[in-house]
Write a protein that holds these residues in place. Structure first.
Motif, PDB file in Angstrom:
ATOM      1  N   MET A   1      11.344   7.732   7.319  1.00  0.00           N
ATOM      2  CA  MET A   1      10.637   6.673   6.650  1.00  0.00           C
ATOM      3  C   MET A   1      11.074   6.636   5.189  1.00  0.00           C
TER       4      MET A   1
ATOM      5  N   ASN B   1       6.867  -0.551   4.748  1.00  0.00           N
ATOM      6  CA  ASN B   1       6.971  -1.082   6.107  1.00  0.00           C
ATOM      7  C   ASN B   1       8.245  -1.921   6.193  1.00  0.00           C
ATOM      8  N   ASP B   2       8.562  -2.427   7.367  1.00  0.00           N
ATOM      9  CA  ASP B   2       9.832  -3.133   7.573  1.00  0.00           C
ATOM     10  C   ASP B   2      10.012  -4.333   6.649  1.00  0.00           C
TER      11      ASP B   2
END
Length: 69
Positions: free
Chosen positions: A1, A51-52
Motif C-alpha cells: 500500500m 486509495n486507488d
C-alpha cells in the motif's frame, strides 16, 4: 500500500502549514512507515493511506516518487 506522509523537516519546531512537505512511501501499514522514517528525524504530521482514486490523482504530479521500506 502507498502512504502519503505529511511532515516538517525541523522536528522540534511547531508545524507551519507553509513549510509542510510530503513524501510517498510503500509499506504494509502506518506503523511500518513510522518505523522506517524514524531515523530521518522528521516531524510527521499525518500519514494517509491512498486509495486507488487518490493514488491515481497523486501520480499525475511531477513530484510523485514512491520510496520503499
Amino acid at each position: 500500500m502507498i502512504f502519503k506522509v505529511l511532515y516538517q523537516e525541523i522536528p522540534n519546531e511547531v508545524p507551519v502549514r507553509e513549510r509542510t512537505k510530503s513524501l510517498y512511501y510503500e509499506a504494509t501499514n502506518e506503523r511500518q512507515v513510522r518505523t522506517q522514517l524514524a531515523d530521518r528525524k522528521l516531524n510527521i504530521e499525518f500519514i494517509q493511506p491512498l486509495n486507488d482514486a487518490h493514488l491515481q490523482y497523486e501520480q499525475e504530479s511531477e513530484d510523485f516518487v514512491v520510496e520503499n521500506a
